[in-house]
Design a protein around this motif. Structure first.
Motif, mmCIF file in Angstrom:
data_model
loop_
_atom_site.group_PDB
_atom_site.id
_atom_site.type_symbol
_atom_site.label_atom_id
_atom_site.label_comp_id
_atom_site.label_asym_id
_atom_site.label_seq_id
_atom_site.Cartn_x
_atom_site.Cartn_y
_atom_site.Cartn_z
ATOM 1 N N LEU A 49 31.320 48.672 -21.017
ATOM 2 C CA LEU A 49 30.153 48.020 -21.598
ATOM 3 C C LEU A 49 30.516 47.238 -22.851
ATOM 4 N N GLY A 50 31.544 47.673 -23.550
ATOM 5 C CA GLY A 50 31.985 46.911 -24.707
ATOM 6 C C GLY A 50 32.385 45.503 -24.330
ATOM 7 N N THR A 51 32.972 45.344 -23.164
ATOM 8 C CA THR A 51 33.389 44.024 -22.695
ATOM 9 C C THR A 51 32.182 43.146 -22.376
ATOM 10 N N TYR A 52 31.094 43.753 -21.937
ATOM 11 C CA TYR A 52 29.889 42.986 -21.613
ATOM 12 C C TYR A 52 29.298 42.271 -22.823
ATOM 13 N N THR A 53 29.596 42.727 -24.033
ATOM 14 C CA THR A 53 28.999 42.083 -25.207
ATOM 15 C C THR A 53 29.421 40.628 -25.330
ATOM 16 N N LYS A 54 30.518 40.244 -24.687
ATOM 17 C CA LYS A 54 30.952 38.851 -24.722
ATOM 18 C C LYS A 54 29.932 37.919 -24.070
ATOM 19 N N LEU A 55 29.091 38.472 -23.199
ATOM 20 C CA LEU A 55 28.079 37.657 -22.537
ATOM 21 C C LEU A 55 27.087 37.055 -23.520
ATOM 22 N N GLN A 56 26.877 37.716 -24.635
ATOM 23 C CA GLN A 56 25.848 37.262 -25.572
ATOM 24 C C GLN A 56 26.147 35.893 -26.163
ATOM 25 N N GLY A 57 27.404 35.444 -26.060
ATOM 26 C CA GLY A 57 27.738 34.113 -26.538
ATOM 27 C C GLY A 57 27.423 33.001 -25.562
ATOM 28 N N LEU A 58 26.994 33.352 -24.345
ATOM 29 C CA LEU A 58 26.803 32.336 -23.304
ATOM 30 C C LEU A 58 25.584 31.455 -23.530
ATOM 31 N N PHE A 267 10.649 36.878 -18.561
ATOM 32 C CA PHE A 267 11.191 36.354 -19.811
ATOM 33 C C PHE A 267 10.491 36.934 -21.041
ATOM 34 N N SER A 268 9.747 38.017 -20.834
ATOM 35 C CA SER A 268 9.011 38.608 -21.943
ATOM 36 C C SER A 268 9.944 39.439 -22.816
ATOM 37 N N SER A 269 9.459 39.795 -23.984
ATOM 38 C CA SER A 269 10.254 40.621 -24.905
ATOM 39 C C SER A 269 10.502 42.008 -24.346
ATOM 40 N N ASN A 270 9.719 42.415 -23.361
ATOM 41 C CA ASN A 270 9.881 43.729 -22.722
ATOM 42 C C ASN A 270 10.145 43.557 -21.235
ATOM 43 N N TRP A 279 20.568 40.752 -12.702
ATOM 44 C CA TRP A 279 21.566 40.956 -13.759
ATOM 45 C C TRP A 279 21.127 40.188 -14.990
ATOM 46 N N VAL A 280 21.165 40.840 -16.141
ATOM 47 C CA VAL A 280 20.681 40.232 -17.376
ATOM 48 C C VAL A 280 21.707 40.404 -18.493
ATOM 49 N N ILE A 281 21.543 39.581 -19.528
ATOM 50 C CA ILE A 281 22.226 39.793 -20.798
ATOM 51 C C ILE A 281 21.216 40.466 -21.719
ATOM 52 N N PRO A 282 21.412 41.723 -22.092
ATOM 53 C CA PRO A 282 20.457 42.378 -22.991
ATOM 54 C C PRO A 282 20.529 41.790 -24.405
ATOM 55 N N TYR A 283 19.370 41.450 -24.920
ATOM 56 C CA TYR A 283 19.260 40.967 -26.296
ATOM 57 C C TYR A 283 18.258 41.818 -27.064
ATOM 58 N N ASP A 284 18.444 41.884 -28.358
ATOM 59 C CA ASP A 284 17.518 42.566 -29.244
ATOM 60 C C ASP A 284 17.631 41.862 -30.596
ATOM 61 N N ALA A 397 13.819 38.923 -25.668
ATOM 62 C CA ALA A 397 13.861 38.808 -24.207
ATOM 63 C C ALA A 397 15.298 38.897 -23.720
ATOM 64 N N ASP A 398 15.517 39.692 -22.677
ATOM 65 C CA ASP A 398 16.835 39.735 -22.047
ATOM 66 C C ASP A 398 16.967 38.520 -21.129
ATOM 67 N N TRP A 399 18.126 37.900 -21.152
ATOM 68 C CA TRP A 399 18.353 36.674 -20.376
ATOM 69 C C TRP A 399 18.741 37.038 -18.945
ATOM 70 N N ALA A 400 17.936 36.596 -17.995
ATOM 71 C CA ALA A 400 18.232 36.869 -16.584
ATOM 72 C C ALA A 400 19.249 35.865 -16.064
ATOM 73 N N LEU A 401 20.464 36.333 -15.810
ATOM 74 C CA LEU A 401 21.497 35.488 -15.215
ATOM 75 C C LEU A 401 21.277 35.326 -13.715
ATOM 76 N N PHE A 402 20.925 36.422 -13.040
ATOM 77 C CA PHE A 402 20.680 36.413 -11.598
ATOM 78 C C PHE A 402 19.260 36.911 -11.351
ATOM 79 N N ARG A 403 18.447 36.108 -10.644
ATOM 80 C CA ARG A 403 17.088 36.524 -10.318
ATOM 81 C C ARG A 403 16.867 36.517 -8.807
#
Length: 514
Positions: A49-58, A267-270, A279-284, A397-403
């Motif tokens: 999961l530490g490696t997944y944090t790189k997604l937040q730069g996308l 795309f809501s905050s929840n 698959w999403v990029i979790p944001y907070d 909002a968490d970013w949905a990469l795959f919907r």
């Protein structure tokens, strides 16, 4: 705040506590540590999961997803009166298809992808150095699938790219000869087919631990995308890719995903409970920042209304032009994702105004963009489908990469290209129904109408460039670009000058110079 997902943002620290500072002073003790790590799901989870944090730069304004969007027809960044967003013309070059190999956004997107691939390779190497267990095999398969996603982005945006799959490879010596695109395509297909069955077949709704991670269905989604774009990527012209894509879509449809009842719920905050987001990029906004589209698109004088006064924003940049905005029927619920018309202060009565550089006019967002270089402050409708987060420059909002809606529309496209129009319409129907508009009639349904539907459904999500290329419309004329592209070389980004300076072995894409 989504507390249950904070492990994704803190996992690097936990992973480092396992593997950092190994000085090999006591080999026997080190062997015990490796054995314990191999059998510890918590250790392995923290590392992965530490490696997944790189997604937040996308999702940055100069990163891969939005840079690709900025070359399409749905996201324009005009220079504004007073000089904002001029920046030497870099944003306008993307819109006009005039980007050089030295373009900072294109170079930044490349660097982000390869730095992530490098981090993944290091982590895989670490895991391969400890005893093999079912848990380590799973972790390596998951990391390879994550790496495959970044190679997919590189492949569809840059074409011939070097394939680096080991941390021992000297990145300054690799090359990308003609045909590298086919090599990478085949590598991804084979690796995903091998790793997908190892991954979990449970959706996040069935297993909360899968949230924000790539599971079997995420791997299948990526395979479907590769096959859908096979002809563009490899230069083939047959239907084998569409047949394979259609089959993977069928598999995903059995997994348990479904459309959200309300489009904007994705795309809501929840949006952690969305049954649609594969698959999403979790944001907070506090613990996992990085999503700040609200800052890129809203006007400076909206800061007070949303408590953004201390953030240094918003920046009044990203918008859509009239030609794209008019693709949305008034009855289409997806149109609510745009902010148009007069904007008001907190009281809902007092109109906001533009700044002094634009004569303090009423802030009335209009679809028209009057100039690519000196647009008014209120030109262009603004994007608000990712729910705004008052008081913070970052969104929750968490970013949905795959919907899942993309699965349905990929299936529809494959059926359409295979000559099964009636079948294709059965897959556009639920997407259109959810949007509150009638399905296409068989007489009015064609590839162009499907492309327009994808534009409405996935605006600013990172797919538009790829879609326009696949449908043969990337080089079309558009506002401020009255002539079609003279050739198709703009359909690939240039290999960045900065990358070539680091590795002189890299070969430039046709049509560009260093």
């Amino acid at each position: 705040m989504k507390k249950k997902h904070l492990l994704i943002t803190t996992a690097i620290l936990l992973g480092l506590s396992v593997f950092s500072c190994k000085k090999q002073i006591n080999p026997a003790e080190d062997t015990v540590i490796k054995t314990a790590a191999a059998g510890s799901t918590s250790y392995l989870k923290s590392i992965v999961l530490g490696t997944y944090t790189k997604l937040q730069g996308l999702t940055g304004n100069n990163a891969m997803l939005l840079t690709a969007e900025e070359t399409g027809d749905g996201l324009i960044v005009p220079g504004r009166i007073g000089g904002d967003w001029a920046d030497g013309g870099v944003w306008q070059q993307l819109w006009l298809h005039q980007y050089p190999a030295s373009h900072g956004n294109i170079s930044g997107a490349w660097d982000n992808a390869y730095s992530t691939i490098g981090a993944i390779n290091i982590t895989i190497n670490l895991l391969q150095g400890i005893p093999s267990t079912p848990a380590t095999v799973y972790s390596i398969a998951e990391l390879k699938t994550l790496r495959d996603y970044f190679y997919y982005l590189l492949l569809t945006n840059y074409g011939n790219v070097p394939l680096i799959t080991s941390s021992s490879t000297d990145a300054s010596t690799v090359t990308n000869p003609a045909g590298s695109n086919v090599t990478v395509f085949n590598y991804l297909i084979n690796e995903l087919k091998a790793d997908a069955p190892i991954l979990s077949n449970k959706t996040p709704a069935q297993d909360g631990g899968q949230y924000g991670r790539l599971n079997k269905w995420g791997a299948y989604f990526l395979l479907a995308k590769l096959y859908l774009n096979q002809n563009v990527i490899t230069g083939t012209t047959d239907n084998s890719g569409y047949i394979a894509c259609s089959a993977y879509c069928d598999s995903i449809m059995t997994a348990g995903y479904s459309l959200s009842g309300n489009f904007l719920d994705n795309f809501s905050s929840n949006n952690t409970g969305s049954p649609e987001n594969i698959w999403v990029i979790p944001y907070d906004h506090t613990y996992a920042g990085g999503l700040n589209i609200q800052m890129m698109t809203m006007h400076y004088n909206q800061a007070a209304k949303y408590g953004w006064g201390s953030t240094g924003g918003p920046w009044n940049g990203f918008c859509a032009n009239a030609d794209f905005y008019k693709k949305f029927d008034n009855a289409d619920s997806r149109k609510k994702g745009w902010m148009a018309g007069i904007q008001y202060a907190t009281d809902g009565v007092t109109p906001l105004t533009t700044r002094g550089s634009d004569s303090s006019l009423v802030l009335n967002y209009r679809p028209q963009v009057s100039s690519l270089y000196t647009a008014t402050e209120y030109d262009g409708v603004r994007q608000q489908k990712w729910q705004l987060t008052p008081g913070s420059a970052n969104q929750d909002a968490d970013w949905a990469l795959f919907r899942y809606s993309d699965v349905l529309l990929m299936k529809a496209e494959c059926q359409m290209r295979l000559g099964n129009t009636a079948a294709a319409l059965t897959y556009t129907a639920p997407v259109r129904l959810r949007a509150g508009v009638a399905n296409f009639s068989s007489e009015a349904f064609n590839l162009d109408s499907l492309l327009a539907e994808r534009g409405r459904e996935f605006v600013w999500e990172g797919w538009r460039r790829e879609d326009l290329i696949r449908f043969g419309h990337f080089g079309d004329p558009k506002q401020f670009k009255p002539a079609a592209d003279a050739d198709k070389h703009w359909a690939l980004f240039p290999i960045p000058t900065e990358a070539h300076q680091k590795d002189p072995n890299l070969v430039q894409n046709p049509g560009y110079t260093w």
